[in-house]
Structure formats: structure tokens, C-alpha cells
Write a protein that holds these residues in place. Structure first.
Motif, PDB file in Angstrom:
ATOM      1  N   PHE A  55     -35.901 -16.443 -53.076  1.00 43.14           N
ATOM      2  CA  PHE A  55     -35.139 -16.614 -51.844  1.00 43.14           C
ATOM      3  C   PHE A  55     -34.113 -15.490 -51.686  1.00 43.14           C
ATOM      4  O   PHE A  55     -33.371 -15.161 -52.611  1.00 43.14           O
ATOM      5  N   ASN A  56     -34.074 -14.921 -50.503  1.00 46.20           N
ATOM      6  CA  ASN A  56     -33.121 -13.849 -50.155  1.00 46.20           C
ATOM      7  C   ASN A  56     -33.217 -12.655 -51.105  1.00 46.20           C
ATOM      8  O   ASN A  56     -32.246 -11.940 -51.323  1.00 46.20           O
ATOM      9  N   ASN A  57     -34.407 -12.455 -51.661  1.00 43.96           N
ATOM     10  CA  ASN A  57     -34.636 -11.314 -52.556  1.00 43.96           C
ATOM     11  C   ASN A  57     -35.330 -10.203 -51.764  1.00 43.96           C
ATOM     12  O   ASN A  57     -36.497 -10.348 -51.379  1.00 43.96           O
ATOM     13  N   PRO A  58     -34.653  -9.101 -51.494  1.00 41.34           N
ATOM     14  CA  PRO A  58     -35.251  -8.040 -50.669  1.00 41.34           C
ATOM     15  C   PRO A  58     -36.439  -7.358 -51.329  1.00 41.34           C
ATOM     16  O   PRO A  58     -37.211  -6.669 -50.656  1.00 41.34           O
ATOM     17  N   HIS A  59     -36.594  -7.536 -52.652  1.00 38.77           N
ATOM     18  CA  HIS A  59     -37.695  -6.891 -53.366  1.00 38.77           C
ATOM     19  C   HIS A  59     -38.970  -7.730 -53.346  1.00 38.77           C
ATOM     20  O   HIS A  59     -40.006  -7.297 -53.860  1.00 38.77           O
ATOM     21  N   GLN A  60     -38.912  -8.952 -52.779  1.00 39.23           N
ATOM     22  CA  GLN A  60     -40.075  -9.831 -52.716  1.00 39.23           C
ATOM     23  C   GLN A  60     -40.593  -9.901 -51.280  1.00 39.23           C
ATOM     24  O   GLN A  60     -39.811  -9.916 -50.328  1.00 39.23           O
ATOM     25  N   PRO A  61     -41.930  -9.948 -51.083  1.00 35.31           N
ATOM     26  CA  PRO A  61     -42.474 -10.138 -49.735  1.00 35.31           C
ATOM     27  C   PRO A  61     -41.971 -11.440 -49.127  1.00 35.31           C
ATOM     28  O   PRO A  61     -41.780 -12.432 -49.833  1.00 35.31           O
ATOM     29  N   ALA A  62     -41.787 -11.443 -47.810  1.00 34.08           N
ATOM     30  CA  ALA A  62     -41.238 -12.627 -47.138  1.00 34.08           C
ATOM     31  C   ALA A  62     -42.130 -13.848 -47.313  1.00 34.08           C
ATOM     32  O   ALA A  62     -41.645 -14.979 -47.367  1.00 34.08           O
ATOM     33  N   VAL A  63     -43.466 -13.630 -47.418  1.00 37.47           N
ATOM     34  CA  VAL A  63     -44.393 -14.763 -47.537  1.00 37.47           C
ATOM     35  C   VAL A  63     -44.218 -15.511 -48.851  1.00 37.47           C
ATOM     36  O   VAL A  63     -44.675 -16.651 -48.979  1.00 37.47           O
ATOM     37  N   MET A  64     -43.565 -14.887 -49.832  1.00 41.35           N
ATOM     38  CA  MET A  64     -43.385 -15.550 -51.116  1.00 41.35           C
ATOM     39  C   MET A  64     -42.322 -16.643 -51.046  1.00 41.35           C
ATOM     40  O   MET A  64     -42.151 -17.396 -51.996  1.00 41.35           O
ATOM     41  N   GLY A  65     -41.624 -16.737 -49.917  1.00 43.54           N
ATOM     42  CA  GLY A  65     -40.651 -17.812 -49.753  1.00 43.54           C
ATOM     43  C   GLY A  65     -41.301 -19.179 -49.794  1.00 43.54           C
ATOM     44  O   GLY A  65     -40.780 -20.115 -50.411  1.00 43.54           O
ATOM     45  N   GLY A  90     -48.541 -16.608 -44.053  1.00 47.88           N
ATOM     46  CA  GLY A  90     -48.646 -15.188 -43.758  1.00 47.88           C
ATOM     47  C   GLY A  90     -49.377 -14.911 -42.464  1.00 47.88           C
ATOM     48  O   GLY A  90     -48.969 -14.048 -41.669  1.00 47.88           O
ATOM     49  N   LEU A  91     -50.474 -15.652 -42.204  1.00 44.94           N
ATOM     50  CA  LEU A  91     -51.235 -15.460 -40.968  1.00 44.94           C
ATOM     51  C   LEU A  91     -50.408 -15.844 -39.743  1.00 44.94           C
ATOM     52  O   LEU A  91     -50.406 -15.143 -38.726  1.00 44.94           O
ATOM     53  N   GLY A  92     -49.706 -16.985 -39.839  1.00 47.53           N
ATOM     54  CA  GLY A  92     -48.861 -17.409 -38.718  1.00 47.53           C
ATOM     55  C   GLY A  92     -47.755 -16.414 -38.443  1.00 47.53           C
ATOM     56  O   GLY A  92     -47.448 -16.096 -37.283  1.00 47.53           O
ATOM     57  N   LYS A  93     -47.161 -15.896 -39.513  1.00 43.86           N
ATOM     58  CA  LYS A  93     -46.073 -14.921 -39.371  1.00 43.86           C
ATOM     59  C   LYS A  93     -46.583 -13.597 -38.808  1.00 43.86           C
ATOM     60  O   LYS A  93     -45.916 -12.939 -38.007  1.00 43.86           O
ATOM     61  N   LEU A  94     -47.811 -13.207 -39.212  1.00 44.78           N
ATOM     62  CA  LEU A  94     -48.377 -11.929 -38.783  1.00 44.78           C
ATOM     63  C   LEU A  94     -48.769 -11.933 -37.309  1.00 44.78           C
ATOM     64  O   LEU A  94     -48.469 -10.980 -36.569  1.00 44.78           O
ATOM     65  N   PHE A  95     -49.446 -12.997 -36.864  1.00 46.88           N
ATOM     66  CA  PHE A  95     -49.970 -13.029 -35.498  1.00 46.88           C
ATOM     67  C   PHE A  95     -49.016 -13.667 -34.497  1.00 46.88           C
ATOM     68  O   PHE A  95     -49.159 -13.462 -33.282  1.00 46.88           O
ATOM     69  N   LEU A 100     -45.097 -23.843 -39.344  1.00 52.66           N
ATOM     70  CA  LEU A 100     -45.761 -24.953 -38.659  1.00 52.66           C
ATOM     71  C   LEU A 100     -47.190 -25.125 -39.145  1.00 52.66           C
ATOM     72  O   LEU A 100     -47.664 -26.258 -39.301  1.00 52.66           O
ATOM     73  N   PHE A 101     -47.882 -24.009 -39.385  1.00 54.90           N
ATOM     74  CA  PHE A 101     -49.246 -24.089 -39.913  1.00 54.90           C
ATOM     75  C   PHE A 101     -49.270 -24.850 -41.243  1.00 54.90           C
ATOM     76  O   PHE A 101     -50.138 -25.695 -41.471  1.00 54.90           O
ATOM     77  N   VAL A 102     -48.328 -24.545 -42.104  1.00 56.79           N
ATOM     78  CA  VAL A 102     -48.277 -25.201 -43.423  1.00 56.79           C
ATOM     79  C   VAL A 102     -47.941 -26.679 -43.266  1.00 56.79           C
ATOM     80  O   VAL A 102     -48.543 -27.537 -43.918  1.00 56.79           O
ATOM     81  N   VAL A 103     -46.987 -26.993 -42.376  1.00 51.51           N
ATOM     82  CA  VAL A 103     -46.597 -28.387 -42.152  1.00 51.51           C
ATOM     83  C   VAL A 103     -47.766 -29.187 -41.595  1.00 51.51           C
ATOM     84  O   VAL A 103     -48.043 -30.316 -42.043  1.00 51.51           O
ATOM     85  N   ILE A 104     -48.453 -28.629 -40.599  1.00 55.16           N
ATOM     86  CA  ILE A 104     -49.586 -29.334 -39.982  1.00 55.16           C
ATOM     87  C   ILE A 104     -50.673 -29.601 -41.021  1.00 55.16           C
ATOM     88  O   ILE A 104     -51.263 -30.691 -41.057  1.00 55.16           O
TER      89      ILE A 104
END
Length: 486
Positions: A290-300, A434-439, A447-451
Motif C-alpha cells: 500500500f502506498n508503495n511507489p515501487h510496486q505496480p498499482a494492481v498489486m494493491g 488490472g483490466l478494469g483499471k486499464l480500459f 467493481l469487477f472484483v466485487v461483482i
């Protein structure tokens, strides 16, 4: 005699009921080992120019942080490295020296991947040092010292495996030193770095780690040998029985009965209690992402699933192995698989909800961070809770809870098989996010993960019918596997 032991180990492997599964998992383990080897090689060759580019002395910097490297090595060994397990009782009736049995068992740990893997970092790093003007002879002496520390860790792990209180005390001490260094209160590397540099600068200091490894082997050997007795070390320990009724669970019928059994199992056995301890450790896993700039955002979302699902992964991966000791008796009773699986499912769901509430301290990092944990909890309840139960039908590894305090017992909270089965449970939600964030945007990814989690929860009855059918088809194979002691 060692050749004969190796032959017995091979027969034990190919004749086991889970031979087919073992072969597949060995292939995956081999691929994972190759991956880690590649990462170590890249780090070994690349760390010198990387440190040099930022203005640091590579050799001095590596020596400075070797203390933490070796502590992490010991921690990883404690949770993942298998102890030297052999079928001891039949051997004790044969004309085989005790020393031979113990030497072979300890020798198996000496050639494990946990020892060999370090070479893929230290050898390339040493090559880079020699190419940049460091003495070949002194680097070899430094290497001997490092090897001594690695094997000292190996045999210390054998001893610490029966002394959890000592391990956690040492771990807390080192973690405290790390925190003190981070906040510039106390720097332990001020004292450790000169020692590791001394392995290179002197012609004698390398002897200390080698002596340390020798002494650790001596104590590990004596500990194993002293426990190699049918009437003491390998005998079952009897303790005073305690009655715990949990009568308030009776209102839930058969489901309540199974829940009572699971709660008692967790309270009374060291290995099952470790799953609760690890669940608490998993709560702090998010600080790495969390809040780690060295990690990809999708790893949250990856971190959110781990934080909320610690108990689900550690306890759920061993269903139904927790009940392997009396699984045959259970299957001879008028018990429906659906009720049995439902009790495990509810236990994991309750633990996931508790972990999510306990993780509310992440609100300090912002609402978005805690939202990732909530989304991960929904996915764990709706999808991963079913996947761990499904995986349990195929992982036929018995757990002998009575072996928790024995020298030759398998006392690990994790094993490689269960860790491999975790991978697909973590990659899919990361892909959805990642797909939801990308497109679209980040909220759509969540929301994709929650659904997906909600759909999994809504289809719970159908999924349970499918899982129940698989457990029934695997019933007799599971019973046969649990009968085996190897």
C-alpha cells in the motif's frame, strides 16, 4: 547404508497414493525453483552496477545488510523448509546404528534448495567483485564465511523448529532492531557490517562461522539422537484432558458440532494454533504494497486479499487434512459432506470478517487503502473460500497433530504444495482489477472484483454441490492416502 536409505526414500515417493499429484507438483516446484534461480542470478550480476550507479560501495553495502539477509533466510526456512522426515520406527528394530540414521536425516537438509539457492547470488556477485579488482583469495575466504553462516542457519532451524517461543523472541528482537535503524535510534549494522567485512580483510575470521555451523550441527545431532527412542522421543505424549463444551453452538445442529470440533482443534494443537498466529502476521502484509511507489498499482488488490484472507489461506489449505487422524471414522458415520464443508466454510468466512475489522488501522493510510481490503474480503468470501475447499479434495496430505513436539515430525505451518495452490487464487482478481483499471478506471476495476465475489457467494449452493460431488468421488482415495505414514 546411505545408498539404501536413498533407495527407500525413492520407493516411498513412487509407491505413495498421491504419486501422480506429487509428480505434477514436483514439476511446478522445479519451475518455481528455476524462477528463483534466475532472479538470484540477475540480482547477483546486477547489484554491483546498480549500487555503483547510485554512488554506493557495492561490497560495503551488501556486507552492511547481510545481517537482515540471513535473518530473513532463517524466517523463510522456519515456515517453509521441511524437516528431515523418515519412517523411523521400522528402522529402530533393524541392526542400523542410530548415528547413521541421524546423519542421513540431517544430511538431507544440507543439500536442500534453501542452501543451494544462495550460491546463485553470491557466486555471480563474487565474480563481479573479482572483475573490479578484489582479491581472489580474500573473496574465497569471504565465501567460506558466508557458507558457514548459511549452514549455521540450516541447523539452527532444525533446533528452533521445536522452540517457537525462542524463534518469535529472536524475530521480535531483530524486527525491533530494523525499526530502530529505520527511525535512526539504533543501527545494528554498525556492529554486524565490520564482521562481514572482516571475513574479507582477515585470513582467520571465516573460521568463526564455520565453527558456528559445526557447533549447530553437533547440537542438532544430539537433539535428534536423544529423541530417537520408541519409549520417549517417538512416543505420544499424554496430557491432562480439559473439557470445553461450547454449548452455545448446539443451536446450529450438525453445523455447530463441526464448528465446535474445529475450534477445539485450533485451541489444543500447536500446528493449528500457528494458523491463527500467521493470520495476525498477514494483517501487516499490506505495508509492503500500500502506498508503495515501487510496486505496480494492481498489486494493491493482491495485498487486500492477503490481509483479509490470512486464516483462509493458512487453515483452509489443509481441509480436510486437519481431520486425517479420524477421517475414516467420520466417513463411516451418517454425515453429509455438505454439512462438513459448510462448517469449514463458515469458520473461514468468520475469520475473514474478523481480519477485515482488525485491519481497520489501514484507514490511517486513507479510505482507498481500506477499500482495497474490503474488496479483497468480498472476493475471499465469494470465491477463494470455495477454491480452498475444492483444492482440499486433491491435496491428500495427512497431518499428524500428535507429532507437533517430536524431533522427526513435520511441524511446518505451510508446505510447498499449498503455496502452489494459492497462485491461481491471487492472479485472477489482480487480472480483473488490472483490466478494469486499464480500459475504464480504478473504481471499475474494483467493481469487477466485487461483482465476481458477489456472484460466487450467490452461487454458493451450486458450487457446494459440485465440490461435494468431487469430495465423494475422491473419498476412498483420500482415505487410502491418510492411512499412509510416509
Amino acid at each position: 547404508m546411505f545408498k539404501h536409505f536413498i533407495n527407500l526414500e525413492w520407493k516411498s515417493f513412487i509407491r505413495s497414493a498421491s504419486f501422480g499429484t506429487n509428480v505434477v507438483l514436483k514439476v511446478f516446484m522445479g519451475l518455481m525453483a528455476l524462477y528463483f534461480v534466475a532472479m538470484f542470478l540477475l540480482l547477483g550480476f546486477g547489484i554491483y552496477p546498480m549500487l555503483e550507479d547510485v554512488g554506493l560501495n557495492p561490497f560495503t553495502t551488501v556486507n552492511k545488510f547481510l545481517i537482515y539477509y540471513f535473518v530473513m533466510d532463517l524466517v523463510i526456512r522456519y515456515f517453509l523448509q521441511k524437516m528431515p522426515v523418515m519412517n523411523i520406527r521400522p528402522l529402530l528394530t533393524l541392526p542400523i546404528k542410530r548415528n547413521t540414521i541421524v546423519h542421513f536425516s540431517l544430511g538431507k537438509t544440507a543439500i536442500s534448495f534453501f542452501n543451494v539457492s544462495h550460491a546463485f547470488f553470491f557466486i555471480p556477485f563474487s565474480i563481479m567483485l573479482i572483475q573490479n579488482g578484489y582479491s581472489v583469495v580474500q573473496i574465497l575466504l569471504w565465501h567460506l564465511g558466508v557458507i558457514g553462516v548459511i549452514y549455521m542457519n540450516n541447523f539452527i532451524n532444525v533446533l528452533l523448529n521445536n522452540k517457537d517461543s525462542v524463534f518469535y523472541a529472536v524475530l521480535a528482537l531483530v524486527a525491533g532492531c530494523g525499526a530502530a535503524q529505520y527511525y535512526k535510534v539504533f543501527d545494528i549494522t554498525t556492529y554486524s557490517a565490520p564482521f562481514f567485512e572482516g571475513l574479507y580483510k582477515t585470513n582467520y575470521l571465516f573460521i568463526i562461522p564455520i565453527l558456528g555451523a559445526t557447533v549447530a550441527y553437533y547440537f542438532a545431532f544430539n537433539f535428534f539422537k536423544s529423541n530417537l527412542n520408541l519409549d520417549e522421543g517417538l512416543a505420544k505424549k499424554s496430557e491432562e484432558a480439559k473439557t470445553e463444551n461450547f454449548n452455545w453452538l448446539n443451536q446450529f445442529g450438525t453445523l455447530g458440532t463441526f464448528l465446535k470440533n474445529d475450534i477445539k482443534l485450533i485451541k489444543r494443537n500447536k500446528r493449528s494454533r500457528t494458523t491463527v498466529i500467521m493470520s495476525v502476521v498477514f494483517l501487516f502484509y499490506g505495508f509492503l504494497f500500500f502506498n508503495n511507489p515501487h510496486q505496480p498499482a494492481v498489486m494493491g488488490i493482491f495485498a487486500g486479499i492477503f490481509v483479509s484472507g490470512g486464516f483462509l489461506f493458512t487453515f483452509g489449505q489443509f481441509v480436510p487434512s486437519w481431520d486425517s487422524a479420524y477421517y475414516q471414522l467420520m466417513m463411516s458415520q451418517n454425515i453429509q459432506y455438505k454439512e462438513y464443508l459448510s462448517s469449514k466454510w463458515w469458520l473461514m468466512v468468520i475469520a475473514t470478517l474478523i481480519s477485515t475489522l482488525l485491519a481497520s488501522f489501514y484507514l490511517y493510510l486513507g479510505w482507498h487503502t481500506y477499500l482495497l481490503i474490503l474488496v479483497g474480503a468480498i472476493y475471499n468470501i465469494g470465491v477463494n473460500s470455495h477454491l480452498v475447499l475444492l483444492g482440499g479434495a486433491f491435496v491428500k496430505t495427512p497431518i499428524d497433530l500428535s507429532m507437533a513436539t517430536k524431533a522427526f515430525g513435520d511441524k511446518q505451518a505451510f508446505n510447498v504444495k499449498t503455496m502452489l495452490l494459492v497462485i491461481p487464487k491471487l492472479l485472477f482478481p489482480v487480472l480483473l482489477y488490472g483490466l478494469g483499471k486499464l480500459f475504464f478506471n480504478e473504481n471499475i476495476g474494483l467493481l469487477f472484483v466485487v461483482i465476481t465475489g458477489i456472484i460466487g457467494f450467490a452461487l454458493r449452493s451450486k458450487v457446494f454441490q459440485m465440490i461435494e460431488g468431487i469430495y465423494k468421488s475422491e473419498k476412498y482415495a483420500t482415505i487410502a492416502a491418510y492411512k499412509q505414514k510416509n
